[in-house]
Write an enzyme that holds these catalytic residues in place. Structure first.
Site, PDB file in Angstrom:
ATOM      1  N   HIS A 145       1.579   4.844  -2.759  1.00  0.00           N
ATOM      2  CA  HIS A 145       1.843   6.256  -2.491  1.00  0.00           C
ATOM      3  C   HIS A 145       3.183   6.784  -3.006  1.00  0.00           C
ATOM      4  CE1 HIS A 145      -1.711   6.913  -0.136  1.00  0.00           C
ATOM      5  NE2 HIS A 145      -1.396   6.006   0.750  1.00  0.00           N
ATOM      6  N   HIS A 183       0.836  -1.208   0.000  1.00  0.00           N
ATOM      7  CA  HIS A 183       0.000   0.000   0.000  1.00  0.00           C
ATOM      8  C   HIS A 183       0.870   1.255   0.000  1.00  0.00           C
ATOM      9  CE1 HIS A 183      -3.312   2.710   1.300  1.00  0.00           C
ATOM     10  NE2 HIS A 183      -2.334   3.304   1.960  1.00  0.00           N
ATOM     11  N   GLU A 213      -5.536   9.157  -0.090  1.00  0.00           N
ATOM     12  CA  GLU A 213      -5.891   7.736  -0.016  1.00  0.00           C
ATOM     13  C   GLU A 213      -6.893   7.319  -1.098  1.00  0.00           C
ATOM     14  OE1 GLU A 213      -4.475   5.485   1.518  1.00  0.00           O
ATOM     15  OE2 GLU A 213      -3.442   6.411   3.204  1.00  0.00           O
ATOM     16  N   SER A 245      -3.433   0.600  -4.651  1.00  0.00           N
ATOM     17  CA  SER A 245      -2.793  -0.582  -4.070  1.00  0.00           C
ATOM     18  C   SER A 245      -3.778  -1.710  -3.819  1.00  0.00           C
ATOM     19  CB  SER A 245      -2.097  -0.217  -2.753  1.00  0.00           C
ATOM     20  OG  SER A 245      -3.042   0.273  -1.814  1.00  0.00           O
TER      21      SER A 245
END
Length: 262
Positions: free
Chosen positions: A124, A119, A164, A184
């Site tokens: 990111h 993730h 997010e 993700s």
């Protein structure tokens, strides 16, 4: 509470992962790579190319840091599975991106309730090579570090619906993804690009008033016109928005309370 335990680096800063965990990374990477060509924003794909992540093995954070430091002045910081708001904001304010050094189990392959290394790194880190995204993340960290505990709850919604789970309106009118929580997650990528969730244009006050749950697919996503719009958000009086959101209260949630589920 977390079910995961972060892996610690050795004396040379190297983290050793067992082969079965590299296999999970490989499977996640391969599955999501096909989705990215269809749905990820251009800036994310450029960042992914710059990071040159391995598709076969979980990367070492030092390798990622070389590219981040060169492009935006950021670096990663290895953390346990969960950290406090205080620590989270402190790291961002110092241009350090927290990366939990464990990877999800196969049972949580499609959707994970807490951030793992896939993730954080795959979702990111590519966009941290982008100046607008990097500036937004830094400004957000400084803002959160100075905020009260009550205000941080509202600020969390801003992060949730941008970094997010944010979407971008593509030039052809379609949607692209920049939110790492979607990028993700193979399951959430397909869901977000389908016809089930509500898609709303970004409005700071609306975002601050929108409740969310971390353990479900999101019923609503907010869309910005370009990644550069994150610079416009930084220029807004975000804390004035928080004060107004506190006065008005939250919108009715579009999901059942957790206590009623199951």
């Amino acid at each position: 509470m977390t079910e995961y335990v972060a892996r610690l680096p050795d004396a040379n800063g190297h983290i050793h992962y067992p082969e079965e965990e590299h296999d999970i990374w490989q499977e996640l990477y391969a599955r999501q790579l096909d989705n990215l060509s269809k749905y990820a924003c251009d800036e994310y794909r450029q960042g992914l190319k710059a990071l040159n992540l391995s598709g076969d093995k979980i990367p070492q954070l030092g390798e990622i840091d070389k590219t981040l430091l060169a492009t935006s002045g950021w670096k990663t910081s290895a953390v346990p599975a969960l950290i406090s708001f205080e620590r989270f904001f402190e790291l961002l304010a110092n241009r350090e991106f927290p990366v939990a050094t464990f990877i999800r189990s196969k049972e949580e392959f499609d959707y994970l309730r807490e951030p793992d290394i896939f993730h954080e790194v795959f979702g990111h880190c590519p966009l941290l090579t982008n100046p607008s995204f990097a500036r937004f993340s830094h400004a957000y960290g400084k803002l959160g570090l100075a905020a009260s505990k009550e205000d941080r709850v509202f600020l969390a919604r801003l992060y949730w619906f941008t970094v997010e789970f944010g979407l971008i309106r593509a030039k052809d009118g379609g949607l692209q993804i920049y939110g790492g929580g979607i990028l993700s997650s193979p399951g959430e990528t397909q869901y977000a690009m389908g016809d089930k969730p509500q898609i709303r244009p970004f409005d700071l006050l609306d975002v601050l008033r929108t409740p969310y749950r971390i353990d479900i697919m999101q019923p609503v996503y907010y869309v910005i016109d370009s990644i550069d719009f994150l610079d416009e958000i930084v220029k807004m009086d975000i804390m004035a928005g928080v004060r107004e959101a506190k006065k008005l209260g939250l919108f009715e949630p579009l999901f059942e309370p957790k206590s009623k589920v199951g």
